[in-house]
Design an enzyme around this catalytic site. Sequence first.
Site, short mmCIF file in Angstrom:
data_model
loop_
_atom_site.label_atom_id
_atom_site.label_comp_id
_atom_site.label_asym_id
_atom_site.label_seq_id
_atom_site.Cartn_x
_atom_site.Cartn_y
_atom_site.Cartn_z
N SER A 117 42.21 39.99 39.34
CA SER A 117 43.07 40.22 40.49
C SER A 117 43.58 41.65 40.47
CB SER A 117 44.26 39.26 40.48
OG SER A 117 45.23 39.61 41.45
N TYR B 29 51.09 35.19 35.95
CA TYR B 29 49.79 35.30 36.61
C TYR B 29 49.19 36.68 36.39
CZ TYR B 29 46.38 35.68 40.42
OH TYR B 29 45.24 35.90 41.16
#
Length: 251
Positions: free
Chosen positions: A149, A163
Amino acid sequence: MIENTDNERKTLILTGASRGIGHATVKRFSSAGWRVITCSRHGFPENCPWDAGPEDHIQLDLANPGDVKRAIHEMRERLQANGSRLNALVNNAAISPKGPGGSRLAAMDMDVEDWTTVFQINLFAPIMLGRGLLEELKAAKGSVVNVTSIAGGKVHPFAGAAYSTSKAALFALTREMAHDFGPLGVRVNAISPGEIETSILSPGTEKLIVDIPMRRLGQPEEVAKAIYFLCTDASSYVNGAELHINGGQHV
């Protein structure tokens, strides 16, 4: 159009297939003639959004290491039908816990137990699957693609600390896997999506468009094309890379 010209049908195992990037990836590979074995926490739904069946779906709780081991055994049994060859493994499933209203969870906002769950799903499960299916990947000279990401490289306004750090660690893992799997004929790469237009976007994401040079959100199909590229001979000398798919947002 069916693009798979090999005598043997190629096979992909994909986690997180039911929506967004995962759903688009299933459609991309299926359209090219691949068999796609999907994995999710839920059983095969009657109103399935992808073209497959129960015989190509495995119910799997990535948060449970014991269930991951059980599922790997089932995957290997499923692959025996095509000579125990696995052409591609895509580790797409991930969780990104949010605060009220989709707000970012800072480093001090989550219990250690929740951090552990995030890392089990986002980091440990991918290496468990890669190691557990290594013989099948070797037999096909296959590829692994880990979905990282843009949040893995900088503090993100919506992605929480757990995350983001798990995705940074996943690229580090990609590098290590590329080094260790490469001599065995298995390539390992990562794709790093930015703001992709899916049903799980946080409220306010549209405000980030001004920071994207292309001035738009990405589409799941655009990410799926990149994943497909990394799983085919078109990328035969690409190993250990992280491909940014964010319209230039990272610059």
